[in-house]
Every structure is written in C-alpha cells, then in structure tokens.
Enzyme design. Sequence first.
Site, mmCIF file in Angstrom:
data_model
loop_
_atom_site.group_PDB
_atom_site.id
_atom_site.type_symbol
_atom_site.label_atom_id
_atom_site.label_comp_id
_atom_site.label_asym_id
_atom_site.label_seq_id
_atom_site.Cartn_x
_atom_site.Cartn_y
_atom_site.Cartn_z
ATOM 1 N N TRP A 26 0.838 -1.208 0.000
ATOM 2 C CA TRP A 26 0.000 0.000 0.000
ATOM 3 C C TRP A 26 0.871 1.256 0.000
ATOM 4 O O TRP A 26 0.763 2.123 -0.879
ATOM 5 C CB TRP A 26 -0.927 -0.045 1.218
ATOM 6 C CG TRP A 26 -1.867 1.108 1.398
ATOM 7 C CD1 TRP A 26 -2.020 2.210 0.590
ATOM 8 C CD2 TRP A 26 -2.817 1.278 2.468
ATOM 9 N NE1 TRP A 26 -2.992 3.048 1.097
ATOM 10 C CE2 TRP A 26 -3.488 2.501 2.235
ATOM 11 C CE3 TRP A 26 -3.140 0.511 3.582
ATOM 12 C CZ2 TRP A 26 -4.479 2.964 3.117
ATOM 13 C CZ3 TRP A 26 -4.125 0.977 4.447
ATOM 14 C CH2 TRP A 26 -4.788 2.193 4.213
ATOM 15 N N TYR A 66 -3.546 1.560 -5.191
ATOM 16 C CA TYR A 66 -2.399 2.124 -4.479
ATOM 17 C C TYR A 66 -1.558 2.978 -5.421
ATOM 18 O O TYR A 66 -0.731 2.473 -6.183
ATOM 19 C CB TYR A 66 -1.549 1.016 -3.865
ATOM 20 C CG TYR A 66 -2.282 0.126 -2.870
ATOM 21 C CD1 TYR A 66 -3.431 0.562 -2.213
ATOM 22 C CD2 TYR A 66 -1.809 -1.152 -2.588
ATOM 23 C CE1 TYR A 66 -4.087 -0.263 -1.307
ATOM 24 C CE2 TYR A 66 -2.463 -1.974 -1.675
ATOM 25 C CZ TYR A 66 -3.605 -1.525 -1.049
ATOM 26 O OH TYR A 66 -4.262 -2.334 -0.149
ATOM 27 N N GLN A 295 13.415 -1.914 7.473
ATOM 28 C CA GLN A 295 12.202 -2.188 8.249
ATOM 29 C C GLN A 295 11.848 -3.673 8.250
ATOM 30 O O GLN A 295 11.054 -4.116 9.074
ATOM 31 C CB GLN A 295 11.029 -1.383 7.685
ATOM 32 C CG GLN A 295 11.172 0.120 7.825
ATOM 33 C CD GLN A 295 10.029 0.866 7.141
ATOM 34 O OE1 GLN A 295 9.451 0.389 6.171
ATOM 35 N NE2 GLN A 295 9.695 2.033 7.662
#
Length: 320
Positions: A26, A66, A295
């Site tokens: 997203w 998206y 991440q």
Amino acid sequence: MYQTQLSTTQLGRTGLEITRVGFGAWAIGGGGWEFGWGRQDDDESIAAIHRALEHGINWIDTAAAYGFGHSEQVVGRALAGVEPQPYVFTKCSLLEGPGRAVAHSLKRDSILREAHDSVQRLGVDAIDLYQIHWPIPAEDIEEGWAALAELKAQGLVRHIGVSNFDVEQLRVIQGIAPVETLQPQYSLIERDVEQATLPFAEREEIGVIVYSPMGSGMLTGKMTRERIEQLTDDDWRKRDERFREPRLSRNLELVDRLTAVAERYDTAPGAVAIAWTLRNPAVDGAIVGFRRPDQVDPLVAAASLELTDEDLDEIEGRSR
C-alpha cells in the site's frame, strides 16, 4: 534469488502455501492520492521487496488503487527476472476519481478491464489471488463477484477473494461462486471482525489474510505525538481517528505495553502486534507494509513469535 526460511501455512482451501507474513504494498504506491502515505522512493521500495524475498516471504499483496497503478508498477519492476516468483495478490474496484480521490465500481466491464491492466503492470501471466477491494456500491457486489468468477474461469486469475466484506455480504456472493479468501482489517485497535467475521471465515474454511496488523504504523513503537504532527498533508493518516485524540492517548498506552513484551523477546513492538493477530485460529497470514529494507528484519520475527497467555494479558491490559 532467495531461499525460503519461514514456515508456511495453507491459505484456506486455495492450495497456496503462504508464509505467515506477507509484503504489503500500500505505502509504496506513494503520495498524491486520497489514501497515499506521502512521498516514497521507488528504489527503496524495490530494495524492501528484495529484502523481504531474501528472508523467505513468498507473497506480495498490492492493489490497483495504491497510487492508481503505481504500486503495481513498482512490484512488477521488483519482480522482473526474480526466480522463483512469489505469489502476487492484487485487488480491484477502486478507480481514480476527480482530484485523485477514490471512485468505486463493481461493474463487470470495469473489473475485466482492471484485471487486464493489473496483469500488464505486474508483468505476470496470471494473478495468483484477485480480490474485490471494498463492497461498494453494496447493490453491485453480486455483479462484481460474478466478474471475478469469470476471470478465474478464463485463467487470468488463479484464485478469488474479497476484502472488507461482512458476513451477510459473504453469504450473498457465496451463492455465485465459493469465496476462497477474505482480507479484513484486524489489529489490537481494530477488533470488530472478531465477533462474527473471523469465526464465519474459519467455519467456512475461507482463507484469511489480515491488513494493517500494526494499525497503519500506530503500533510500530516509532509513532510518537511529534512524528504524527510532522506527517505530511498527503499522508492519509493525518486525518485518521486512530492518530488523533481521544483515541491517540489510548493507542500510545497500548504501544507501551507492546514495548514491554517486545523487550522480553528482544524484538520490536510491531512484531508483537503482528504476532498477536496471527494467534487467532482464523488468520492464515498478516500483510505487513515495508517502505525500506531496514524495516523488514525486525518485523519478519513476528512469523515465528509465539505469545504466552501472560503476554496476551499484559498486551490487552488484563490483570490475572
């Protein structure tokens, strides 16, 4: 390019063996549209996808909405030449409206057109899982679902599912074709689906992949009041109730409890939040959004983190 290192589970009755954590695309759609996450560097997005694949994550969930095609294009670029290919899941029914706002359509011709466009952007022969993004307009869900069944019969998509449908809507469309998967929002701060939707999916053997298990970033442990104040105007979260009072204070208290549990396992609060969703027996996998390769590492741990009853009590603020 990568070796599978994560355990897998069956996604409902699809026959697909998926890792418990999948790559959510997203945010990599970038900013400049109604539900954008602000500016995003495409090269970082691609590096994040490659890092996830190196860890063994074997599915990516994206949507035509998206960035109105941009996320799918980035996913397509990232997967060019990659072997073996991960499963690619995408969604339809949200179109670009005036001012780059979302417009909804579940009309057959629109969905068939969307599917062909998604295949081209993704660079795949067929979409592994095609999903209706939202049951809007509600009166057209049968027409939309029949279109997905048609696409499956044609072989352009291999499996079909829905996102954000409630039990009544699932029952309605099941009469047309079996619902193979469901994608609901589910997290410690969005638990409505526990009442009826998840139990129904489990009874019907509908595969479940949940989105926003970290509350769109709220439960990562990195979201502070100061950071929220600095969110750019084209980051949709700036307008979301979870990031504003009175919910904000409650959510930050929850993050403190997640952090305490995370410290015991030497992991990240976000990984604990994801693992909390995976402990529900109806849930096969969790969609985790990554915007940068750094991440990925701390959150992949959620796939194998098993929380104890004591952990759950602490996270949910219950005293024993």
